[in-house]
Write a protein that holds these residues in place. Structure first.
Motif, PDB file in Angstrom:
ATOM      1  N   GLY A  11      27.974 -34.164 -15.618  1.00 12.54           N
ATOM      2  CA  GLY A  11      26.759 -34.397 -14.846  1.00 12.54           C
ATOM      3  C   GLY A  11      26.122 -33.113 -14.360  1.00 12.54           C
ATOM      4  O   GLY A  11      26.455 -32.023 -14.803  1.00 12.54           O
ATOM      5  N   GLY A  12      25.226 -33.236 -13.419  1.00 20.05           N
ATOM      6  CA  GLY A  12      24.475 -32.094 -12.924  1.00 20.05           C
ATOM      7  C   GLY A  12      23.227 -31.877 -13.752  1.00 20.05           C
ATOM      8  O   GLY A  12      22.856 -32.710 -14.581  1.00 20.05           O
ATOM      9  N   ALA A  13      22.585 -30.758 -13.544  1.00 20.25           N
ATOM     10  CA  ALA A  13      21.351 -30.441 -14.253  1.00 20.25           C
ATOM     11  C   ALA A  13      21.416 -29.009 -14.761  1.00 20.25           C
ATOM     12  O   ALA A  13      22.074 -28.167 -14.171  1.00 20.25           O
ATOM     13  CB  ALA A  13      20.153 -30.601 -13.319  1.00 20.25           C
ATOM     14  N   ARG A  14      20.732 -28.767 -15.835  1.00 20.62           N
ATOM     15  CA  ARG A  14      20.680 -27.412 -16.373  1.00 20.62           C
ATOM     16  C   ARG A  14      19.356 -26.779 -15.986  1.00 20.62           C
ATOM     17  O   ARG A  14      18.308 -27.405 -16.032  1.00 20.62           O
ATOM     18  CB  ARG A  14      20.835 -27.430 -17.892  1.00 20.62           C
ATOM     19  N   GLN A  15      19.407 -25.532 -15.597  1.00 20.72           N
ATOM     20  CA  GLN A  15      18.220 -24.754 -15.262  1.00 20.72           C
ATOM     21  C   GLN A  15      18.216 -23.553 -16.196  1.00 20.72           C
ATOM     22  O   GLN A  15      19.213 -22.856 -16.323  1.00 20.72           O
ATOM     23  CB  GLN A  15      18.324 -24.312 -13.804  1.00 20.72           C
ATOM     24  N   GLY A  16      17.107 -23.308 -16.858  1.00 16.13           N
ATOM     25  CA  GLY A  16      17.047 -22.197 -17.811  1.00 16.13           C
ATOM     26  C   GLY A  16      17.583 -22.609 -19.167  1.00 16.13           C
ATOM     27  O   GLY A  16      17.783 -23.787 -19.456  1.00 16.13           O
ATOM     28  N   ALA A  17      17.848 -21.621 -19.984  1.00 18.27           N
ATOM     29  CA  ALA A  17      18.273 -21.864 -21.359  1.00 18.27           C
ATOM     30  C   ALA A  17      19.714 -22.361 -21.435  1.00 18.27           C
ATOM     31  O   ALA A  17      20.546 -22.019 -20.606  1.00 18.27           O
ATOM     32  CB  ALA A  17      18.133 -20.576 -22.169  1.00 18.27           C
ATOM     33  N   ASP A  18      19.974 -23.164 -22.456  1.00 20.06           N
ATOM     34  CA  ASP A  18      21.341 -23.571 -22.759  1.00 20.06           C
ATOM     35  C   ASP A  18      22.048 -22.353 -23.345  1.00 20.06           C
ATOM     36  O   ASP A  18      21.458 -21.585 -24.096  1.00 20.06           O
ATOM     37  CB  ASP A  18      21.332 -24.724 -23.768  1.00 20.06           C
ATOM     38  N   CYS A  19      23.292 -22.148 -22.983  1.00 21.39           N
ATOM     39  CA  CYS A  19      24.023 -20.998 -23.522  1.00 21.39           C
ATOM     40  C   CYS A  19      25.501 -21.306 -23.575  1.00 21.39           C
ATOM     41  O   CYS A  19      25.986 -22.216 -22.922  1.00 21.39           O
ATOM     42  CB  CYS A  19      23.744 -19.744 -22.700  1.00 21.39           C
ATOM     43  N   ALA A  20      26.200 -20.528 -24.365  1.00 20.16           N
ATOM     44  CA  ALA A  20      27.648 -20.680 -24.494  1.00 20.16           C
ATOM     45  C   ALA A  20      28.353 -19.770 -23.499  1.00 20.16           C
ATOM     46  O   ALA A  20      27.844 -18.713 -23.148  1.00 20.16           O
ATOM     47  CB  ALA A  20      28.068 -20.337 -25.917  1.00 20.16           C
ATOM     48  N   PHE A  21      29.531 -20.207 -23.065  1.00 21.00           N
ATOM     49  CA  PHE A  21      30.376 -19.361 -22.224  1.00 21.00           C
ATOM     50  C   PHE A  21      31.806 -19.481 -22.721  1.00 21.00           C
ATOM     51  O   PHE A  21      32.183 -20.466 -23.342  1.00 21.00           O
ATOM     52  CB  PHE A  21      30.246 -19.724 -20.743  1.00 21.00           C
ATOM     53  N   GLU A  22      32.590 -18.446 -22.458  1.00 19.73           N
ATOM     54  CA  GLU A  22      33.944 -18.378 -22.986  1.00 19.73           C
ATOM     55  C   GLU A  22      35.017 -18.735 -21.968  1.00 19.73           C
ATOM     56  O   GLU A  22      36.103 -19.156 -22.335  1.00 19.73           O
ATOM     57  CB  GLU A  22      34.196 -16.973 -23.529  1.00 19.73           C
ATOM     58  N   GLN A  23      34.736 -18.504 -20.714  1.00 19.43           N
ATOM     59  CA  GLN A  23      35.695 -18.809 -19.659  1.00 19.43           C
ATOM     60  C   GLN A  23      34.956 -19.051 -18.356  1.00 19.43           C
ATOM     61  O   GLN A  23      33.747 -18.847 -18.281  1.00 19.43           O
ATOM     62  CB  GLN A  23      36.708 -17.678 -19.503  1.00 19.43           C
ATOM     63  N   VAL A  24      35.688 -19.451 -17.336  1.00 23.01           N
ATOM     64  CA  VAL A  24      35.120 -19.709 -16.020  1.00 23.01           C
ATOM     65  C   VAL A  24      35.678 -18.667 -15.057  1.00 23.01           C
ATOM     66  O   VAL A  24      36.864 -18.348 -15.099  1.00 23.01           O
ATOM     67  CB  VAL A  24      35.486 -21.131 -15.540  1.00 23.01           C
ATOM     68  N   CYS A  25      34.813 -18.117 -14.199  1.00 21.31           N
ATOM     69  CA  CYS A  25      35.266 -17.122 -13.226  1.00 21.31           C
ATOM     70  C   CYS A  25      34.619 -17.399 -11.876  1.00 21.31           C
ATOM     71  O   CYS A  25      33.560 -18.014 -11.791  1.00 21.31           O
ATOM     72  CB  CYS A  25      34.946 -15.710 -13.709  1.00 21.31           C
ATOM     73  N   THR A  26      35.284 -16.935 -10.826  1.00 19.10           N
ATOM     74  CA  THR A  26      34.784 -17.140  -9.472  1.00 19.10           C
ATOM     75  C   THR A  26      34.706 -15.848  -8.670  1.00 19.10           C
ATOM     76  O   THR A  26      34.271 -15.866  -7.529  1.00 19.10           O
ATOM     77  CB  THR A  26      35.684 -18.122  -8.693  1.00 19.10           C
ATOM     78  N   ASP A  27      35.126 -14.743  -9.261  1.00 18.43           N
ATOM     79  CA  ASP A  27      35.195 -13.473  -8.542  1.00 18.43           C
ATOM     80  C   ASP A  27      34.502 -12.392  -9.368  1.00 18.43           C
ATOM     81  O   ASP A  27      34.938 -12.097 -10.483  1.00 18.43           O
ATOM     82  CB  ASP A  27      36.664 -13.112  -8.311  1.00 18.43           C
ATOM     83  N   THR A  28      33.456 -11.798  -8.831  1.00 18.89           N
ATOM     84  CA  THR A  28      32.715 -10.775  -9.587  1.00 18.89           C
ATOM     85  C   THR A  28      33.536  -9.511  -9.807  1.00 18.89           C
ATOM     86  O   THR A  28      33.245  -8.744 -10.712  1.00 18.89           O
ATOM     87  CB  THR A  28      31.396 -10.402  -8.875  1.00 18.89           C
ATOM     88  N   ARG A  29      34.578  -9.314  -9.016  1.00 18.54           N
ATOM     89  CA  ARG A  29      35.410  -8.115  -9.189  1.00 18.54           C
ATOM     90  C   ARG A  29      36.223  -8.164 -10.472  1.00 18.54           C
ATOM     91  O   ARG A  29      36.568  -7.127 -11.035  1.00 18.54           O
ATOM     92  CB  ARG A  29      36.337  -7.924  -7.995  1.00 18.54           C
TER      93      ARG A  29
END
Length: 90
Positions: A11-29
Motif C-alpha cells: 500500500g501507500g502512494a508513490r511520489q516521483g518516478a518509479d525506481c529500483a532499490f537494492e536494500q533498505v537503510c535507516t541511517d545515512t552514516r
C-alpha cells in the motif's frame, strides 16, 4: 525490487518516478548507494531531517510519512507510518 512492486503489496502512494532499490537503510552514516532510505520517526530523532543527505549519498528513493518534506524530483514511497508497512505499529 521496484517502488511500484512494494507499493502494490504493502500500500501507500508513490511520489516521483518509479525506481529500483537494492536494500533498505535507516541511517545515512552507513547508507549504501541504491538503497531505499526509510525516514524513521522517534522520540528524539526524525529521519525526515536527513532526506537530502540520504539522496546526496545515493539513496535510490525514500520512504516517508511526511511527503511535504521530500525534495523536489526525488522518488518516494509515502506511507501513513514508516513502521506500519513492515508489520509493526507505532
Amino acid at each position: 525490487m521496484k517502488l511500484s512492486q512494494v507499493q502494490a503489496v504493502l500500500g501507500g502512494a508513490r511520489q516521483g518516478a518509479d525506481c529500483a532499490f537494492e536494500q533498505v537503510c535507516t541511517d545515512t552514516r552507513t547508507l549504501m548507494p541504491g538503497c531505499l532510505f526509510v525516514a524513521l520517526v522517534g522520540e528524539r530523532l526524525d529521519g525526515h531531517a536527513y532526506l537530502e543527505q540520504a539522496l546526496a549519498k545515493g539513496a535510490a528513493a525514500v520512504m516517508v510519512s511526511k511527503p511535504e518534506l521530500v525534495p523536489a524530483g526525488a522518488s518516494a514511497w509515502v506511507v501513513r507510518s514508516e513502521v506500519g508497512p513492515w508489520g509493526a505499529s507505532r
